[in-house]
Design a protein around this motif. Structure first.
Motif, mmCIF file in Angstrom:
data_model
loop_
_atom_site.group_PDB
_atom_site.id
_atom_site.type_symbol
_atom_site.label_atom_id
_atom_site.label_comp_id
_atom_site.label_asym_id
_atom_site.label_seq_id
_atom_site.Cartn_x
_atom_site.Cartn_y
_atom_site.Cartn_z
ATOM 1 N N ALA A 12 0.690 -1.089 0.045
ATOM 2 C CA ALA A 12 0.059 0.108 -0.026
ATOM 3 C C ALA A 12 0.829 1.218 -0.024
ATOM 4 O O ALA A 12 0.368 2.223 -0.589
ATOM 5 C CB ALA A 12 -1.018 0.131 1.315
ATOM 6 N N VAL A 20 -6.242 4.087 0.364
ATOM 7 C CA VAL A 20 -6.136 2.404 0.414
ATOM 8 C C VAL A 20 -4.576 2.534 1.280
ATOM 9 O O VAL A 20 -4.593 1.554 2.485
ATOM 10 C CB VAL A 20 -5.514 2.050 -0.942
ATOM 11 C CG1 VAL A 20 -4.642 0.849 -0.756
ATOM 12 C CG2 VAL A 20 -6.916 1.813 -1.862
ATOM 13 N N THR A 60 -4.933 0.264 4.987
ATOM 14 C CA THR A 60 -4.144 -0.773 5.153
ATOM 15 C C THR A 60 -3.154 -0.849 6.192
ATOM 16 O O THR A 60 -2.894 -1.574 6.901
ATOM 17 C CB THR A 60 -3.610 -1.087 3.915
ATOM 18 O OG1 THR A 60 -4.289 -1.197 2.458
ATOM 19 C CG2 THR A 60 -2.773 -2.439 3.916
#
Length: 422
Positions: free
Chosen positions: A37, A195, A199
């Motif tokens: 990520a 994201v 994450t």
């Protein structure tokens, strides 16, 4: 200066516990999406979105302008990671020393990325990119300290391989996302930010660290703080040689690949179709990365050797640099992508484990890793400017590859004097 009692206690515990506890397995598995990520941002932004954003402002001066933006950002990143490591080493909280910086850096970096999407001038882009670099290096410094903090020495090659796999998968995913959103750069930045934050937060929640509130805090000294960028090479020669090896190979790699979009446009001859082809080359590379990363790390644990893998990785990267020099075609770039992926994947898988075994002090893991990671970030400072100068002086991209080849070979030579690691 007083030190914590943690390192010696941790060393005893490390010898006593099994090689692969459930917590260690969760860390080994979790580092893949955490790194992916984070490095998806690098793959998408530096590989596609930032060059396109810079090119859109002034197409005629894109090479020089990109060198300015990336050099300033990387210079700040070089300073930020050791600072983040030092602060996290000294942090005392119920969540441990590393978690506050991993989550906080992801939040601040995400906001900076969103702001970068609305930048409309070179100055605005540079300011936003500096903020992104600082924030995510406050993630990467403490995140890298998990290896010496919590992973037994006997399985560090495996952890390092999985961490490297996450880096490569993230870079590839970033390239795919960047290419698919080349016409909507702002949207790409928002997706990357979201994201990464989700994450990294999940990684911290699922892998809680031991509270650090009871640890003794080292005495703060301005002089010690200013000396944090320096590790005496005479007192710690193995650390110095490991630093030099990483610096040389990374510089060679980034000299050749830092301008990948422009190389594909102008040297390989793909023109406007270059952005769409980057994920294709990335997909080809991922095969080599998967093979070399997954095999090299565990194999280095099994045979108990690190240096031979660094030799081989540097040699492969060096050979890869010859290909586009003699074959400046799409086929040549395919071969280059495969060979450089095999070499760089092997290096990523083993080099971090090697470095974790030559760190100078157990009390300052994150700071020392931040210092050695300068060898990864400094090339990003030097390479764009050096590469831009080479392109301008020699009138083309071909001159980049002999320089990259030489640096890669020197990177292999630099690990030879290391004595603490076989």
């Amino acid at each position: 200066m007083s030190t914590t009692t943690e390192p010696s206690a941790q060393g005893v515990a490390e010898q006593a516990r099994p090689k692969m506890t459930r917590d260690v397995k969760r860390l080994v598995g979790g580092i893949v999406p955490a790194n992916a990520a984070t490095f998806a941002i690098i793959g998408a932004v530096t590989g596609i979105l930032l060059p396109l954003q810079v090119q859109g402002i002034d197409p005629a001066n894109k090479v020089a302008n990109l060198a300015v933006v990336t050099s300033i950002g990387a210079l700040v990143a070089m300073i930020a990671q050791p600072v983040a490591g030092t602060l996290s080493d000294r942090t005392r909280s119920r969540y441990g020393r590393r978690a506050p910086y991993i989550v906080g850096g992801a939040l601040v970096g995400g906001l900076a990325l969103v702001g970068m999407g609305s930048a409309s001038s070179l100055v605005q882009i540079t300011i936003a990119w500096v903020a992104v670099q600082v924030a995510y290096n406050f993630v990467l410094g403490p995140l890298s300290a998990i290896l010496p903090d919590r992973i037994p020495r006997a399985v560090r090659g495996t952890f390092s391989a999985m961490a490297g796999l996450g880096v490569m998968l993230g870079a590839f995913a970033g390239q795919v996302l960047g290419a698919s959103l080349a016409g909507s750069i702002g949207t790409g930045y928002v997706i990357l930010a979201g994201v990464a934050f989700v994450t990294l937060t999940l990684f911290v929640v699922l892998n809680p660290d031991t509270p650090s509130t009871d640890l003794e805090r080292p005495r703060f000294s301005v002089a010690d703080f200013l000396r944090m960028f320096w590790v005496d090479p005479k007192a710690h020669p193995d650390f110095a040689w490991a630093f030099a090896s990483r610096l040389l190979l990374y510089t060679g790699y980034f000299v050749a690949t830092g301008y990948q979009l422009y190389i594909l446009q102008d040297y390989i001859g793909l023109g406007d179709g270059a952005a769409a082809m980057i994920p294709v080359f990335g997909g080809i590379s991922i095969v080599g990365l998967l093979i070399s990363t997954v095999v090299s790390g565990p194999l280095s644990d099994r045979v108990g050797r690190r240096k031979v893998f660094v030799f081989a990785s540097s040699a492969l990267v060096g050979v890869a640099m010859l290909v586009p020099l003699v074959m400046p075609t799409v086929t040549g770039w395919v071969i280059f992508s495969i060979l450089s992926a095999l070499g760089f994947g092997m290096f990523q898988a083993v080099d971090t484990a090697l470095i974790s075994e030559v760190l100078p002090s157990g009390a300052t893991y994150a700071k020392d890793l931040g210092v050695v990671n300068i060898a990864a970030t400094l090339p990003q400072t030097l390479a764009p400017g050096v590469a831009g100068l080479i392109i301008v002086v020699f009138g083309g991209y071909a001159a980049l590859f002999p320089v990259a080849l030489t640096l890669s070979v020197l990177g292999a030579v630099a690990v030879w004097p290391i004595k603490a690691v076989r």
